[in-house]
Scaffold this active site. Structure first.
Site, PDB file in Angstrom:
ATOM      1  N   GLU A  50      30.713  43.322  34.500  1.00 45.91           N
ATOM      2  CA  GLU A  50      31.884  44.061  34.033  1.00 45.91           C
ATOM      3  C   GLU A  50      32.875  44.195  35.179  1.00 45.91           C
ATOM      4  O   GLU A  50      32.522  44.670  36.260  1.00 45.91           O
ATOM      5  CB  GLU A  50      31.518  45.445  33.513  1.00 45.91           C
ATOM      6  CG  GLU A  50      32.753  46.194  33.000  1.00 45.91           C
ATOM      7  CD  GLU A  50      32.480  47.610  32.522  1.00 45.91           C
ATOM      8  OE1 GLU A  50      33.402  48.208  31.923  1.00 45.91           O
ATOM      9  OE2 GLU A  50      31.363  48.119  32.749  1.00 45.91           O
ATOM     10  N   ASP A 125      43.950  47.839  34.270  1.00 45.63           N
ATOM     11  CA  ASP A 125      45.237  48.473  34.555  1.00 45.63           C
ATOM     12  C   ASP A 125      46.342  47.675  33.863  1.00 45.63           C
ATOM     13  O   ASP A 125      46.498  46.478  34.103  1.00 45.63           O
ATOM     14  CB  ASP A 125      45.476  48.492  36.071  1.00 45.63           C
ATOM     15  CG  ASP A 125      46.625  49.418  36.468  1.00 45.63           C
ATOM     16  OD1 ASP A 125      47.604  49.527  35.686  1.00 45.63           O
ATOM     17  OD2 ASP A 125      46.553  50.019  37.547  1.00 45.63           O
TER      18      ASP A 125
END
Length: 225
Positions: A50, A125
């Site tokens: 991840e 982000d």
């Protein structure tokens, strides 16, 4: 970090955190620093990574409920890694390792080609200001690194609550060599292995739609991207 996170780093990092050779930056990976997953995890198993694991909610849950698979959390924030170790230790997730590093360098220098069975990018982000869009993670260059890291048939899973980023990721991956869509229609169904995190709650509370994408490494693609 908080005092508890400092203690977690001191007590647990030897068990969970990979020590890797660095290049110039603190979170860099030196070229040639490739690991042997079977040696690191002590067995041969499916490996799931991840990117941007944050405080570890998704990957700790996965590691603790899927003991036959191995997991790698990639994160640049030390406090998040410390929190992840605390949660992993409570859950007795011994099949999880962490690396404090820039994700593209992990894919390029640390992981062997075709070593991942799944790669997750959940709520990266969004760099939502137009002038900052160029800083987004998912680009054509990232797609090439992801394709290199995934085994044939391996899956790249993504999720975001920013519509324009979701569309950009879809455009990039639709055009990327080595990938084919693993969904029908506009968006992939919600990945049921993704636990509900603060990022997802915040996005939903703000009225933003959560978009999932899933792409499979095309076994007909030429290796060596």
């Amino acid at each position: 970090m908080t005092d508890g996170q400092e203690r977690a780093w001191e007590d647990l990092s030897a068990r969970y955190v990979l020590k890797v050779p660095r290049d110039a930056a603190v979170t860099s990976i030196a070229p040639g620093a490739v690991i042997d997953p079977a040696h690191v995890w002590g067995r041969s198993a499916r490996l799931i990574a991840e990117i941007g694991s944050g405080q570890g909610h998704a990957i700790v849950h996965a590691a603790s409920t899927r003991p036959d698979d191995d997991f790698l959390a990639i994160e640049v924030f030390t406090a998040g890694l410390a929190r992840t170790m605390l949660e992993a230790d409570r859950a007795e997730a011994r099949n999880l390792r962490l690396v404090e590093a820039n994700a593209p360098e992990v894919l390029q220098h640390l992981l062997p080609p075709a070593s991942l069975h799944e790669l997750w990018v959940f709520f990266p982000d969004p760099w939502h200001k137009n002038k900052h869009n160029k800083r987004r993670l998912v680009t054509a260059e990232f797609a090439a690194l992801a394709a290199r890291s995934l085994t044939d048939g391996g899956v790249l899973r993504l999720a975001t609550d920013w519509e324009d980023y979701a569309r950009q990721m879809r455009d990039v991956l639709d055009e990327a060599a080595g990938f084919m869509r693993d969904f029908e229609g506009e968006w992939a169904p919600r990945f049921d292995g993704r636990v509900l995190t603060a990022f997802e709650r915040k996005g939903a509370h703000a009225g933003r739609s959560i978009r999932d994408l899933s792409y499979r490494r095309d076994p007909s693609a030429v290796r060596g991207i």
